[in-house]
Motif scaffolding. Structure first.
Motif, PDB file in Angstrom:
ATOM      1  N   ILE A   1       0.837  -1.207   0.000  1.00 58.82           N
ATOM      2  CA  ILE A   1       0.000   0.000   0.000  1.00 58.82           C
ATOM      3  C   ILE A   1       0.866   1.248   0.000  1.00 58.82           C
ATOM      4  CG2 ILE A   1      -1.602   1.353   1.404  1.00 58.82           C
ATOM      5  CD1 ILE A   1      -2.934  -1.228   2.241  1.00 58.82           C
ATOM      6  N   ALA A   2       1.915   1.243   0.809  1.00 56.44           N
ATOM      7  CA  ALA A   2       2.792   2.413   0.918  1.00 56.44           C
ATOM      8  C   ALA A   2       3.507   2.711  -0.387  1.00 56.44           C
ATOM      9  CB  ALA A   2       3.809   2.208   2.037  1.00 56.44           C
ATOM     10  N   THR A   3       3.737   1.685  -1.203  1.00 54.85           N
ATOM     11  CA  THR A   3       4.395   1.869  -2.497  1.00 54.85           C
ATOM     12  C   THR A   3       3.400   1.883  -3.653  1.00 54.85           C
ATOM     13  OG1 THR A   3       4.806  -0.527  -2.544  1.00 54.85           O
ATOM     14  CG2 THR A   3       6.587   0.881  -1.757  1.00 54.85           C
ATOM     15  N   PHE A   4       2.114   1.954  -3.335  1.00 57.97           N
ATOM     16  CA  PHE A   4       1.027   2.065  -4.305  1.00 57.97           C
ATOM     17  C   PHE A   4       0.855   0.807  -5.167  1.00 57.97           C
ATOM     18  CE2 PHE A   4       2.222   6.796  -4.270  1.00 57.97           C
ATOM     19  CZ  PHE A   4       1.487   6.993  -3.121  1.00 57.97           C
ATOM     20  N   LEU A   5       1.401  -0.300  -4.734  1.00 55.27           N
ATOM     21  CA  LEU A   5       1.222  -1.537  -5.488  1.00 55.27           C
ATOM     22  C   LEU A   5      -0.129  -2.166  -5.187  1.00 55.27           C
ATOM     23  CD1 LEU A   5       4.796  -3.076  -5.105  1.00 55.27           C
ATOM     24  CD2 LEU A   5       3.857  -1.779  -7.031  1.00 55.27           C
ATOM     25  N   PHE A   6      -0.670  -1.878  -4.016  1.00 53.31           N
ATOM     26  CA  PHE A   6      -2.011  -2.326  -3.649  1.00 53.31           C
ATOM     27  C   PHE A   6      -2.809  -1.098  -3.251  1.00 53.31           C
ATOM     28  CE2 PHE A   6      -5.450  -3.880  -1.071  1.00 53.31           C
ATOM     29  CZ  PHE A   6      -5.780  -5.115  -1.634  1.00 53.31           C
ATOM     30  N   GLN A   7      -3.862  -0.821  -4.004  1.00 54.52           N
ATOM     31  CA  GLN A   7      -4.661   0.380  -3.764  1.00 54.52           C
ATOM     32  C   GLN A   7      -6.090  -0.015  -3.417  1.00 54.52           C
ATOM     33  OE1 GLN A   7      -4.232   2.812  -7.305  1.00 54.52           O
ATOM     34  NE2 GLN A   7      -2.012   2.546  -7.301  1.00 54.52           N
ATOM     35  N   PRO A   8      -6.507   0.198  -2.162  1.00 49.71           N
ATOM     36  CA  PRO A   8      -7.883  -0.104  -1.782  1.00 49.71           C
ATOM     37  C   PRO A   8      -8.882   0.672  -2.632  1.00 49.71           C
ATOM     38  CG  PRO A   8      -6.522   0.239   0.160  1.00 49.71           C
ATOM     39  CD  PRO A   8      -5.696   0.661  -1.016  1.00 49.71           C
ATOM     40  N   THR A   9     -10.075   0.166  -2.716  1.00 52.59           N
ATOM     41  CA  THR A   9     -11.126   0.784  -3.526  1.00 52.59           C
ATOM     42  C   THR A   9     -11.365   2.238  -3.113  1.00 52.59           C
ATOM     43  OG1 THR A   9     -12.195  -1.356  -3.820  1.00 52.59           O
ATOM     44  CG2 THR A   9     -13.545   0.589  -4.224  1.00 52.59           C
ATOM     45  N   PHE A  10     -11.467   3.103  -4.118  1.00 47.47           N
ATOM     46  CA  PHE A  10     -11.710   4.538  -3.968  1.00 47.47           C
ATOM     47  C   PHE A  10     -10.527   5.285  -3.367  1.00 47.47           C
ATOM     48  CE2 PHE A  10     -16.259   2.939  -3.442  1.00 47.47           C
ATOM     49  CZ  PHE A  10     -16.496   3.005  -4.808  1.00 47.47           C
ATOM     50  N   MET A  11      -9.386   4.635  -3.251  1.00 45.74           N
ATOM     51  CA  MET A  11      -8.177   5.310  -2.781  1.00 45.74           C
ATOM     52  C   MET A  11      -7.101   5.265  -3.862  1.00 45.74           C
ATOM     53  SD  MET A  11      -7.933   3.961   1.145  1.00 45.74           S
ATOM     54  CE  MET A  11      -9.390   3.546   2.088  1.00 45.74           C
ATOM     55  N   ASP A  12      -7.531   5.373  -5.117  1.00 41.82           N
ATOM     56  CA  ASP A  12      -6.618   5.138  -6.224  1.00 41.82           C
ATOM     57  C   ASP A  12      -6.290   6.364  -7.068  1.00 41.82           C
ATOM     58  OD1 ASP A  12      -9.207   5.289  -7.153  1.00 41.82           O
ATOM     59  OD2 ASP A  12      -9.335   3.156  -7.645  1.00 41.82           O
ATOM     60  N   ILE A  13      -6.972   7.483  -6.850  1.00 44.60           N
ATOM     61  CA  ILE A  13      -6.667   8.679  -7.634  1.00 44.60           C
ATOM     62  C   ILE A  13      -5.417   9.378  -7.109  1.00 44.60           C
ATOM     63  CG2 ILE A  13      -7.460  11.010  -8.188  1.00 44.60           C
ATOM     64  CD1 ILE A  13     -10.182   9.962  -8.667  1.00 44.60           C
ATOM     65  N   LEU A  14      -5.294   9.527  -5.800  1.00 47.44           N
ATOM     66  CA  LEU A  14      -4.118  10.193  -5.246  1.00 47.44           C
ATOM     67  C   LEU A  14      -2.808   9.485  -5.603  1.00 47.44           C
ATOM     68  CD1 LEU A  14      -5.083  11.542  -1.701  1.00 47.44           C
ATOM     69  CD2 LEU A  14      -4.737  12.792  -3.818  1.00 47.44           C
ATOM     70  N   PRO A  15      -2.727   8.145  -5.538  1.00 47.46           N
ATOM     71  CA  PRO A  15      -1.473   7.494  -5.932  1.00 47.46           C
ATOM     72  C   PRO A  15      -1.023   7.841  -7.346  1.00 47.46           C
ATOM     73  CG  PRO A  15      -2.818   5.962  -4.694  1.00 47.46           C
ATOM     74  CD  PRO A  15      -3.662   7.185  -4.918  1.00 47.46           C
ATOM     75  N   GLN A  16      -1.943   7.793  -8.309  1.00 46.02           N
ATOM     76  CA  GLN A  16      -1.514   8.117  -9.669  1.00 46.02           C
ATOM     77  C   GLN A  16      -1.142   9.592  -9.791  1.00 46.02           C
ATOM     78  OE1 GLN A  16      -4.094   8.342 -13.034  1.00 46.02           O
ATOM     79  NE2 GLN A  16      -5.965   8.385 -11.838  1.00 46.02           N
ATOM     80  N   TYR A  17      -1.865  10.455  -9.086  1.00 41.11           N
ATOM     81  CA  TYR A  17      -1.555  11.883  -9.096  1.00 41.11           C
ATOM     82  C   TYR A  17      -0.153  12.122  -8.539  1.00 41.11           C
ATOM     83  CZ  TYR A  17      -2.362  16.899  -8.178  1.00 41.11           C
ATOM     84  OH  TYR A  17      -2.273  18.264  -8.144  1.00 41.11           O
ATOM     85  N   ILE A  18       0.189  11.428  -7.477  1.00 40.78           N
ATOM     86  CA  ILE A  18       1.515  11.577  -6.865  1.00 40.78           C
ATOM     87  C   ILE A  18       2.607  11.150  -7.830  1.00 40.78           C
ATOM     88  CG2 ILE A  18       3.030  10.616  -5.071  1.00 40.78           C
ATOM     89  CD1 ILE A  18       0.539  10.560  -3.233  1.00 40.78           C
ATOM     90  N   ILE A  19       2.422  10.016  -8.490  1.00 41.01           N
ATOM     91  CA  ILE A  19       3.430   9.524  -9.428  1.00 41.01           C
ATOM     92  C   ILE A  19       3.591  10.485 -10.601  1.00 41.01           C
ATOM     93  CG2 ILE A  19       3.952   7.664 -11.058  1.00 41.01           C
ATOM     94  CD1 ILE A  19       2.593   5.751  -9.053  1.00 41.01           C
ATOM     95  N   TYR A  20       2.494  11.016 -11.090  1.00 40.14           N
ATOM     96  CA  TYR A  20       2.598  11.980 -12.190  1.00 40.14           C
ATOM     97  C   TYR A  20       3.302  13.252 -11.736  1.00 40.14           C
ATOM     98  CZ  TYR A  20      -1.005   9.027 -14.366  1.00 40.14           C
ATOM     99  OH  TYR A  20      -1.706   7.989 -14.902  1.00 40.14           O
ATOM    100  N   MET A  21       3.043  13.669 -10.510  1.00 43.04           N
ATOM    101  CA  MET A  21       3.683  14.884  -9.994  1.00 43.04           C
ATOM    102  C   MET A  21       5.198  14.735  -9.896  1.00 43.04           C
ATOM    103  SD  MET A  21       1.636  17.511  -9.237  1.00 43.04           S
ATOM    104  CE  MET A  21       2.164  18.375  -7.751  1.00 43.04           C
ATOM    105  N   LEU A  22       5.671  13.523  -9.697  1.00 40.49           N
ATOM    106  CA  LEU A  22       7.121  13.299  -9.645  1.00 40.49           C
ATOM    107  C   LEU A  22       7.777  13.627 -10.983  1.00 40.49           C
ATOM    108  CD1 LEU A  22       7.271   9.967  -7.596  1.00 40.49           C
ATOM    109  CD2 LEU A  22       7.852  12.269  -6.806  1.00 40.49           C
TER     110      LEU A  22
END
Length: 401
Positions: free
Chosen positions: A126-147
């Motif tokens: 979860i901490a590395t965004f490899l497992f994303q619980p339901t409805f908690m998946d927009i912020l991880p992709q946003y973070i990766i794009y921001m990098l």
């Protein structure tokens, strides 16, 4: 830089429908059917991600021009750290509630899997965004794009926006061909070793959906440095591209209605479904996103100056909707509202799971209450401006700024 109120209103609009779409009730909720996603292959997540990229480009490109690349990069990475804290924070809150709410583990099992606070492998995933619980998946992709945003913005403001566009298009093509599976399949097998469920879990293919974010980055960066005049791009006298966009939307309208209600013949859906993979942001979604996005931009920018009074009226209505104070309030605090909406959705699903099937009237009332409390984080953050600050020691009243 002064915030664009209409963009805030649009973000608030997407957050409202995101909440409605994410509320899960036994037997469904009729409000979900009153939704733009049932008329085109365009959803709230697309608008939210695009506007996030647009504002990122607008805000940080000027910082880079004024203070240099390094300062702009540091500001973006500081924002990334804030996003990450919120992303991890809401997960910890939900997992804590799972411990204390009776029956929550069973009700949320499809959304959280067997995630537990004493499972270091799952928490690490979860901490590395490899497992994303339901409805908690927009912020991880946003973070990766921001990098990757600092380099993209720097290229744009230095006249190399086409490099960003080409790279984004190539990555999107890679997603459609499934090239990411070279890494994701063995990674999933490793994470799921000894488990009965998936190890790698994400609702969005990062390579596919990045085209939404980085198209926003390009538009926002070019806007901030005045390298594009949108009033000329969206000229009320030039409607050729607009007609093409309208034609695309009208072509897909009956197809969307059929897929939304299970009416498309199986022999057609077998082929059509390959082009309409939401997780990969397939060609159908890309074409609809481009067409609808152009229509909205043209209407908001060129519409008020069009010779036809009907077009001006439509533009006026759209502007009025996105100028609603409630929507703009949500949009100004979109990060906090998004995280708060996740908590609302989980709690509503928990309540629904502990009751017999509710009536549509009761579910509608719950949805309306959810919309009302959705603004609480924004109201709290703007409490001084909304209600004014207390009187000063000298007896005068200090005006909120």
């Amino acid at each position: 830089m002064k915030r664009l109120d209409v963009i805030d209103g649009m973000r608030g609009y997407f957050l409202v429908f995101m909440l409605l779409n994410h509320l899960v009730f036994a037997g469904g909720l009729w409000l979900v059917e009153i939704n733009h996603r049932n008329l085109a292959f365009v959803e709230d997540a697309q608008g939210f991600v695009f506007l996030s990229g647009l504002l990122t480009g607008m805000v940080y490109s000027r910082k880079m021009l004024r203070d240099g690349y390094r300062v702009g990069q540091d500001r973006i990475y500081s924002r990334v750290a804030e996003l990450y804290r919120y992303a991890m924070g809401i997960i910890l809150v939900i997992l804590a509630l799972k411990l204390f709410l009776p029956g929550a583990a069973a009700i949320w099992t499809n959304w959280l899997g067997d995630t537990r606070l004493d499972d270091p492998l799952r928490l690490g995933a979860i901490a590395t965004f490899l497992f994303q619980p339901t409805f908690m998946d927009i912020l991880p992709q946003y973070i990766i794009y921001m990098l990757a945003a600092p380099l993209a913005i720097w290229l744009c403001i230095n006249g190399r926006w086409s490099t960003v566009a080409i790279a984004s298009l190539l990555l999107w093509m890679a997603a459609q061909l499934g090239l990411q599976r070279v890494l994701t399949v063995p990674l999933n097998e490793w994470l799921s070793a000894g488990r009965e469920e998936e190890g790698l879990r994400a609702s969005f293919n990062l390579l596919g959906w990045q085209i939404v974010f980085f198209s926003g980055i390009i538009a926002g960066s070019l806007t901030a440095v005045n390298k594009v005049e949108w009033s000329k791009v969206f000229d009320p006298r030039k409607t050729r591209v607009l007609k093409v966009a309208i034609a695309v939307c009208l072509f897909f309208l009956p197809l969307r209605v059929m897929t939304a209600h299970g009416l498309m013949p199986g022999i057609v859906l077998e082929k059509f479904g390959l082009m309409e993979v939401r997780a990969d942001f397939g060609p159908v979604y890309l074409m609809n996103f481009a067409a609808v996005g152009y229509m909205f931009a043209w209407t908001l920018i060129a519409g008020p100056k069009h010779a036809d009074e009907r077009v001006r009226r439509i533009a006026q209505i759209l502007t009025a909707v996105f100028s609603l104070r409630y929507l703009q309030l949500l949009g100004r605090h979109s990060l906090q509202i998004y995280v708060w909406h996740v908590l609302i959705v989980y709690l509503v699903f928990y309540v629904d799971g502990h009751t017999s099937e509710l009536s549509q009237l009761t579910k509608t009332a719950i949805a309306l209450v959810g919309l009302a409390v959705l603004s609480l984080p924004a109201v709290w953050r703007e409490r001084d401006r909304l209600i004014g600050e207390p009187p000063t020691a000298s007896g005068g009243v200090k005006v909120a700024t």
